[in-house]
Scaffold this active site. Structure first.
Site, PDB file in Angstrom:
ATOM      1  N   GLU A 108      22.215   0.290  24.097  1.00 32.58           N
ATOM      2  CA  GLU A 108      22.376   1.178  22.942  1.00 32.58           C
ATOM      3  C   GLU A 108      21.029   1.474  22.293  1.00 32.58           C
ATOM      4  O   GLU A 108      20.763   2.585  21.852  1.00 32.58           O
ATOM      5  CB  GLU A 108      23.315   0.536  21.910  1.00 32.58           C
ATOM      6  CG  GLU A 108      24.755   0.436  22.365  1.00 32.58           C
ATOM      7  CD  GLU A 108      25.408   1.794  22.531  1.00 32.58           C
ATOM      8  OE1 GLU A 108      25.091   2.708  21.756  1.00 32.58           O
ATOM      9  OE2 GLU A 108      26.233   1.938  23.455  1.00 32.58           O
ATOM     10  N   SER A 148       8.075  -3.697  39.474  1.00 29.49           N
ATOM     11  CA  SER A 148       8.909  -2.519  39.735  1.00 29.49           C
ATOM     12  C   SER A 148       9.148  -2.303  41.221  1.00 29.49           C
ATOM     13  O   SER A 148      10.049  -1.582  41.611  1.00 29.49           O
ATOM     14  CB  SER A 148       8.234  -1.272  39.183  1.00 29.49           C
ATOM     15  OG  SER A 148       7.804  -1.500  37.865  1.00 29.49           O
ATOM     16  N   HIS A 174      22.470   2.674  37.280  1.00 25.59           N
ATOM     17  CA  HIS A 174      21.318   2.001  37.881  1.00 25.59           C
ATOM     18  C   HIS A 174      20.343   1.591  36.782  1.00 25.59           C
ATOM     19  O   HIS A 174      19.823   0.482  36.783  1.00 25.59           O
ATOM     20  CB  HIS A 174      20.636   2.942  38.884  1.00 25.59           C
ATOM     21  CG  HIS A 174      19.283   2.484  39.283  1.00 25.59           C
ATOM     22  ND1 HIS A 174      19.072   1.395  40.097  1.00 25.59           N
ATOM     23  CD2 HIS A 174      18.046   2.939  38.949  1.00 25.59           C
ATOM     24  CE1 HIS A 174      17.774   1.213  40.252  1.00 25.59           C
ATOM     25  NE2 HIS A 174      17.128   2.137  39.571  1.00 25.59           N
ATOM     26  N   SER A 175      20.076   2.490  35.852  1.00 31.04           N
ATOM     27  CA  SER A 175      19.209   2.192  34.703  1.00 31.04           C
ATOM     28  C   SER A 175      19.535   3.233  33.650  1.00 31.04           C
ATOM     29  O   SER A 175      20.425   4.055  33.848  1.00 31.04           O
ATOM     30  CB  SER A 175      17.739   2.298  35.104  1.00 31.04           C
ATOM     31  OG  SER A 175      17.385   3.659  35.269  1.00 31.04           O
TER      32      SER A 175
END
Lengths: 471, 367
Positions: free
Chosen positions: A164, A250, A379-380
């Site tokens: 959020e 990453s 996924h993100s």
């Protein structure tokens, strides 16, 4: 090993004579030729096929094959022996090759590209949190079980708050682990704090279990002064020297060979510890995965590979990622002991990782665990997964297959948990989160979201996540 | 017979009239604006329809419409045989693409960012770039590697490196870097048509920017030459070379300098390899001062090469030392305030230009 043969009956007869029927049943891979044997075996319970995770395109034909779970007891964690040749005296000849002894046969037989029966999936709790009878698992104390449950709830809450926060523009990026709480927490619980963890990016639960505080999570995401990474890294790139959790990078699958290297050095130093690495189904396509598995086997390193097969790599489903029967079968190809586990069953995950660790450290061998689950979140925050998969499929996995609820039912059955404890937990997380997150600047937001989370489970997450994904 | 001939004549004369009509129309109306994203998408679309050997490969290029939506609509139009969604293995799909190119197809391989191309760099250099030379011309590799390059916004060290210098140092490769929509269209088409391996470095932040384009650019046969830089703005006092996003910064700087009476000549390199040394040197011979601008790391960068080239060919024309403005010599940090300090800003280029013109601003005024 699957045989592609014209005479299944011959094989059956040969096998029956040389090898007992019972040990036949211990085969981890069945072929169609064994179906006649199955009919004669008395099965204790048979799971309906509908409980097989349908995380690929339902129209894909290859995944409609039958699944035959075997509910026999296996006394130990030793692997079943494979019958890898036709033990027919006239046909076999053995010759020494540099690679080892090879049994010859004049019959041309190709190994099938896929088994007709999937490799079995280990699960101990059914969908209602009831222990499956005659199941084999590592017992968990009340204290550990309750800690596991409260950590899973904390992880869910944490994910919701930060998701959020990203939607509100307070942090730039976030990756949730919704649906994979059992894999995160149960695996962490089965390890010791000396075991070095090499994560991908969907395993903050392991850090949480080891003691990373909500404030520390917030600091990293906000990149503030208290961040250990000093604002150098994107959000969710947590790391902690103290907690033996290597910083998230990453890059995909690069942590897998790193883990093998670390495991090798642990072996050289004769430490009572292993290396553990996590990655997704997509990460197993990378070259690093193959090199690492191979090396782990050859160097006999104490490393546990945990693959979170959650069905999706951004928008790529597993049917486009690989054609093997999942990941566990690849272990054997590299000489690595492996198991497929129901990733949404916290007790099964705990047992599997516990046993794996024991084997890794004491026998100096790598272990591969394929945890099948479903990626409930996107996924993100840069992704909207409703664009490539049906929203009702996501909802079904979120509600009906929630690993947290399933585990709660089990601890309630054991009398270790109740509704009072539940509301106490929720309110304490709320007050903790509020005060921690206060300092990082998401106060009112936190309160709103936490209020949502404390509603009856059926409505809460639906409201928050749905609202988030339509933004 | 005569009737047919007359019809044909009429038809041809109509065709001659129509362009004139459209020119009249374009005089009165504003030039069309397209984003770099649309430019790339239309270039891919046109080249795929013109040549059936062209096909796309990469992660998320098909069903997802492209990680940055560059390949939007192409799967629908050309089908899964020509738009391939690959598993996650750069080394794998680059090797497969090079193999397809060996056979005679024309793959356009997309890297989600060029940072991930490091996983595949062996195939790019050893399998693609060197093959033509090593086979004495018998093997040709008509492949294009494209994707976003350099810094975006808040993506950290492993998503922000600029690879222009790395790839441009390798003989056998062509390295292009467009700035605006015209560059994007013309250079991508040229890259796809080129029979040699081309590394096409885009910029994520430019994808959404709109630029005006002429009708000529929108025509499907439009193509820009590889190896030619463009003088975006003429000047007489100082030359500023840049590529990709930095061209926009250089143009802003030239407007700021004009207010101080300094007229900068801005060169959009477009092609990093082969570098248009003649355009750069001609310009330096005119202005006598040079600033090179790039986003990437300073050591062994594009600016270093340009400086060496100018020193070799136009040394006696230089009135001031060549200055190179580049990114900071650190892996890109994530925090916004640190990132701002790690990438060249307009003020940095402005101050460098002033220094080159011996009109530097005193240090106290700098933040």
């Amino acid at each position: 090993m699957a045989f592609y043969s014209k005479n299944p009956r011959n094989i059956i007869n040969n096998l029956k004579s040389k090898v007992g029927l019972w040990s036949l049943m211990k085969q981890s891979h069945g072929t169609c030729s064994y179906s006649s044997c199955l009919n004669t075996i008395h099965l204790h319970r048979f799971l309906p096929l509908t409980t097989l995770p349908q995380f690929t395109n339902p129209d894909s034909i290859s995944h409609k094959k039958g699944h035959f779970p075997h509910f026999q007891r296996f006394q130990s964690t030793t692997t079943e022996k494979q019958i890898d040749s036709v033990p027919n005296g006239e046909q076999s000849q053995v010759l020494d090759f540099p690679g080892g002894k090879v049994v010859f046969s004049p019959e041309m037989r190709f190994l099938s590209e896929s088994p007709s029966v999937y490799s079995q999936c280990y699960r101990v709790l059914d969908d209602n949190g009831q222990l499956i009878s005659h199941s084999n698992f590592v017992p968990v104390s009340e204290e550990v079980a309750v800690k596991m449950y409260s950590n899973m709830v904390t992880l869910q809450t944490l994910d919701t708050i930060f998701y959020e926060a990203q939607r509100q523009g307070r942090i730039s990026f976030y990756v949730t682990s919704i649906g994979e709480e059992a894999i995160n927490i149960a695996s962490a619980a089965a390890l010791t704090s000396d075991d070095i963890v090499f994560p991908q990016y969907r395993e903050p639960g392991v850090l949480l279990w080891r003691g990373f505080t909500l404030q520390e999570f917030a600091n990293q995401c906000f990149g503030n002064k208290a961040d250990y990474g000093k604002g150098r890294q994107m959000p969710i790139h947590y790391g902690s020297n103290k907690l033996n959790y290597f910083t998230v990078a990453s890059t995909i699958a690069t942590q897998i060979p790193h883990a093998v290297g670390a495991a090798y050095s642990l072996k050289m130093d004769k430490k009572d510890a292993c290396a553990v690495t996590y990655f997704g189904d997509g990460g197993t396509s990378e070259g690093d995965f193959h090199a690492a598995m191979n090396f782990a086997a050859v160097t006999e390193s104490p490393v546990i590979f945990i693959c979170r097969n959650n069905g999706w790599a951004i928008s790529t489903p597993t049917s486009d990622q690989f054609r093997s029967d999942g990941i566990a079968v690849r272990g054997q190809a590299y000489g690595v002991r492996s198991i497929r586990v129901d990733g949404n069953d916290a007790l099964a995950m705990y047992s599997a990782v516990h046993s794996a660790r024991h084997m890794a450290v004491n026998e100096h061998r790598p272990i591969l665990i394929e945890a099948v689950t479903y990626r409930v979140g996107h996924h993100s925050t840069s992704d909207d997964s409703t664009k490539y998969r049906p929203a009702n499929e996501i909802e079904w996995w979120r509600m009906a297959r929630d690993p947290v609820t399933r585990f709660r039912k089990w601890i309630e059955i054991n009398g270790w948990w109740g509704s009072e404890a539940e509301s106490q937990l929720r309110s304490s997380i709320r007050s903790q989160d509020l005060s921690r997150v206060h300092g990082s600047g998401i106060t009112k937001l936190g309160k709103q979201v936490l209020n949502f989370c404390c509603f009856p489970r059926g409505h809460s997450r639906l409201a928050t996540i749905k609202g988030a994904s339509t933004l | 017979m005569l009737a047919i001939a007359r019809q044909r004549m009429l038809g041809q004369s109509f065709k001659k009239i129509l362009p004139a009509v459209s020119v009249l129309r374009s005089y009165s109306s504003a030039a069309k604006q397209i984003t770099v994203r649309e430019a790339l998408n239309s270039a891919l679309d046109e080249e795929m329809s013109a040549d059936p050997k062209v096909f796309l490969m990469g992660e998320e290029v098909g069903e997802y419409q492209g990680a940055y939506k560059i390949t939007k609509g192409l799967l629908e139009k050309y089908g899964p045989e020509r738009v391939l969604d690959t598993p996650i293995t750069e080394a794998g799909f680059t090797g497969i693409g090079v193999g397809a190119a060996y056979y005679g197809l024309k793959p356009v391989v997309e890297f989600m960012t060029f940072n991930f191309s490091m996983q595949a760099i062996d195939h790019i250099i050893n399998s693609a770039a060197k093959s033509n030379y090593m086979s004495a011309g018998q093997i040709s590799v008509p492949i294009v590697f494209r994707g976003p390059n350099g810094a975006a916004a808040g993506v950290g060290a492993q998503h922000s490196q600029c690879y222009a210098a790395w790839y441009a140092s390798c003989p056998g490769l062509k390295v292009l870097s467009p700035y605006n929509s015209e560059d994007a269209r013309g250079l991508l088409k040229a890259a796809i048509r080129d029979p040699d391996p081309v590394v096409f470095l885009e910029n994520e932040l430019l994808y959404g920017e709109s630029f005006p384009v002429s009708d000529e650019v929108l025509d499907s046969s439009f193509c820009l030459p590889i190896g030619k830089a463009k003088i975006e703005r003429e000047g007489k006092d100082v030359t500023i070379t840049a590529f990709s996003k930095m061209v926009g910064y250089a143009l802003k700087v030239s407007e700021m300098l004009e207010r101080d009476g300094i007229y900068a000549e801005v060169i959009n390199l477009r092609s990093i390899r082969p570098l248009d040394r003649s355009t750069i040197n001609t310009s330096v011979r005119k202005t006598n001062r040079l600033i090179t601008v790039e986003e990437g790391f300073p050591q062994h960068g594009v600016g270093a090469e340009i400086c060496a080239s100018v020193v070799e060919e136009s040394f006696s024309y230089l009135d001031a030392p060549v200055e190179r403005i580049a990114g900071a010599d650190v892996p890109m940090p994530y925090a916004a305030n640190l990132e701002r300090m790690a990438v060249p800003q307009v003020e940095d280029i402005f101050r460098a230009a002033k220094r080159a013109c011996y009109r530097s601003v005193p240090l106290a005024a700098t933040a």
